[in-house]
Design a protein around this motif. Structure first.
Motif, PDB file in Angstrom:
ATOM      1  N   LYS A 114       0.825  -1.215   0.000  1.00  0.00           N
ATOM      2  CA  LYS A 114       0.000   0.000   0.000  1.00  0.00           C
ATOM      3  C   LYS A 114       0.855   1.259   0.000  1.00  0.00           C
ATOM      4  O   LYS A 114       0.741   2.079   0.918  1.00  0.00           O
ATOM      5  CB  LYS A 114      -0.973   0.004   1.176  1.00  0.00           C
ATOM      6  N   PRO A 115       1.647   1.541  -1.032  1.00  0.00           N
ATOM      7  CA  PRO A 115       1.893   0.711  -2.212  1.00  0.00           C
ATOM      8  C   PRO A 115       3.020  -0.288  -1.957  1.00  0.00           C
ATOM      9  O   PRO A 115       3.714  -0.223  -0.935  1.00  0.00           O
ATOM     10  CB  PRO A 115       2.321   1.744  -3.263  1.00  0.00           C
ATOM     11  N   ARG A 117       6.493  -1.794  -1.790  1.00  0.00           N
ATOM     12  CA  ARG A 117       7.803  -1.166  -1.692  1.00  0.00           C
ATOM     13  C   ARG A 117       8.724  -2.026  -0.846  1.00  0.00           C
ATOM     14  O   ARG A 117       8.264  -2.803  -0.003  1.00  0.00           O
ATOM     15  CB  ARG A 117       7.701   0.243  -1.113  1.00  0.00           C
ATOM     16  N   ASN A 136      -1.673   3.761 -10.302  1.00  0.00           N
ATOM     17  CA  ASN A 136      -1.307   4.055  -8.918  1.00  0.00           C
ATOM     18  C   ASN A 136      -0.176   5.066  -8.808  1.00  0.00           C
ATOM     19  O   ASN A 136       0.473   5.165  -7.766  1.00  0.00           O
ATOM     20  CB  ASN A 136      -0.879   2.757  -8.199  1.00  0.00           C
ATOM     21  N   LYS A 138      -0.046   8.212  -8.383  1.00  0.00           N
ATOM     22  CA  LYS A 138      -0.186   9.166  -7.279  1.00  0.00           C
ATOM     23  C   LYS A 138       0.324   8.576  -5.976  1.00  0.00           C
ATOM     24  O   LYS A 138       1.090   9.230  -5.248  1.00  0.00           O
ATOM     25  CB  LYS A 138      -1.650   9.588  -7.136  1.00  0.00           C
ATOM     26  N   SER A 139      -0.075   7.343  -5.667  1.00  0.00           N
ATOM     27  CA  SER A 139       0.355   6.737  -4.399  1.00  0.00           C
ATOM     28  C   SER A 139       1.835   6.382  -4.430  1.00  0.00           C
ATOM     29  O   SER A 139       2.518   6.442  -3.393  1.00  0.00           O
ATOM     30  CB  SER A 139      -0.483   5.487  -4.087  1.00  0.00           C
ATOM     31  N   LEU A 140       2.370   6.044  -5.618  1.00  0.00           N
ATOM     32  CA  LEU A 140       3.795   5.744  -5.724  1.00  0.00           C
ATOM     33  C   LEU A 140       4.629   6.995  -5.460  1.00  0.00           C
ATOM     34  O   LEU A 140       5.625   6.955  -4.715  1.00  0.00           O
ATOM     35  CB  LEU A 140       4.125   5.192  -7.121  1.00  0.00           C
ATOM     36  N   TRP A 142       3.651   9.690  -3.831  1.00  0.00           N
ATOM     37  CA  TRP A 142       3.458  10.112  -2.446  1.00  0.00           C
ATOM     38  C   TRP A 142       4.342   9.290  -1.504  1.00  0.00           C
ATOM     39  O   TRP A 142       4.945   9.830  -0.576  1.00  0.00           O
ATOM     40  CB  TRP A 142       1.992   9.973  -2.050  1.00  0.00           C
ATOM     41  N   ALA A 143       4.430   7.979  -1.751  1.00  0.00           N
ATOM     42  CA  ALA A 143       5.301   7.128  -0.935  1.00  0.00           C
ATOM     43  C   ALA A 143       6.759   7.545  -1.098  1.00  0.00           C
ATOM     44  O   ALA A 143       7.538   7.532  -0.133  1.00  0.00           O
ATOM     45  CB  ALA A 143       5.120   5.661  -1.320  1.00  0.00           C
ATOM     46  N   ASN A 146       7.355  10.745   0.907  1.00  0.00           N
ATOM     47  CA  ASN A 146       7.440  10.435   2.340  1.00  0.00           C
ATOM     48  C   ASN A 146       8.753   9.759   2.688  1.00  0.00           C
ATOM     49  O   ASN A 146       9.316   9.995   3.764  1.00  0.00           O
ATOM     50  CB  ASN A 146       6.254   9.555   2.755  1.00  0.00           C
TER      51      ASN A 146
END
Length: 211
Positions: A114-115, A117, A136, A138-140, A142-143, A146
């Motif tokens: 989630k995602p 990694r 995905n 956007k979530s990649l 964002w991760a 972070n």
């Protein structure tokens, strides 16, 4: 839902995954998927079994929220149902070799979702590999942001296309520009699902390189 005997649960999930594989689930529209959830509830060997332990509407919800929520994670070698899939997606070990080269492998104990990694190494340095499909992105990203804020190893975003999927040149440029703007390395690879045994999916892990 937790009252389903474990052997029954796993048998139903294995059967659902087999049917999803046969349908080419990744290529189905949301409307088609909804139709198949309803058909599976009406299937004597699926919904007929589940409704012994729960009402029909909960059985449909269970199919969507338990086996199918984990479907692609399980195919990627992540989560509690990895041994129930018949056509696994490339694992983290496959992805890193394709995206970064044969010298790279996964660091044991670092796999997360989630995602998807994990930390990877070539024996000298380490990076945080974050991968998924173009939907995905956007979530990649964002991760990856972070990870930079948290001081983790340098992140690399791997966009994994399944065989038959395509990105247009404008889509590729947009993905590249978004990742570059976020300060992230990005790779685009194409892989395919394969039928393997559980033994085939076992991979060695690597220790952290000495600092």
């Amino acid at each position: 839902m937790s009252d389903i005997p474990e052997t029954v649960r796993r048998t139903v999930i294995r059967d659902i995954y087999r049917k999803a594989d046969e349908l080419g689930w990744d290529g189905l529209s949301a409307v088609d998927r909804t139709a198949w959830y309803n058909r599976w509830v009406d299937d004597e060997k699926l919904g007929g079994v589940l409704t012994r332990y729960m009402p029909r509407d909960r059985a449909r919800m269970w199919i969507k929220d338990v086996p199918m929520k984990h479907y692609n994670r399980a195919r990627s070698g992540i989560g509690p149902y990895t041994d129930l899939v018949g056509t696994p997606l490339p694992s983290a070990y496959d992805i890193v070799r394709i995206a970064m080269g044969e010298d790279w492998t996964v660091l044991g104990g670092t796999l997360q979702e989630k995602p998807n990694r994990c930390q990877v190494t070539d024996g000298r340095s380490r990076m945080l590999m974050i991968w998924g499909n173009p939907r995905n992105l956007k979530s990649l990203v964002w991760a990856g942001l972070n990870a930079r804020v948290d001081g983790l190893p340098s992140p690399v975003v791997v966009i994994n296309l399944l065989q038959g999927e395509r990105l247009t040149e404008s889509e590729r440029r947009r993905h590249q520009n978004v990742c570059e703007l976020a300060g992230l390395d990005v790779r685009v690879i194409t892989t395919r699902a394969t039928r393997t045994t559980a033994a085939d999916r076992e991979r060695p892990t690597s220790r952290l390189p000495d600092d």
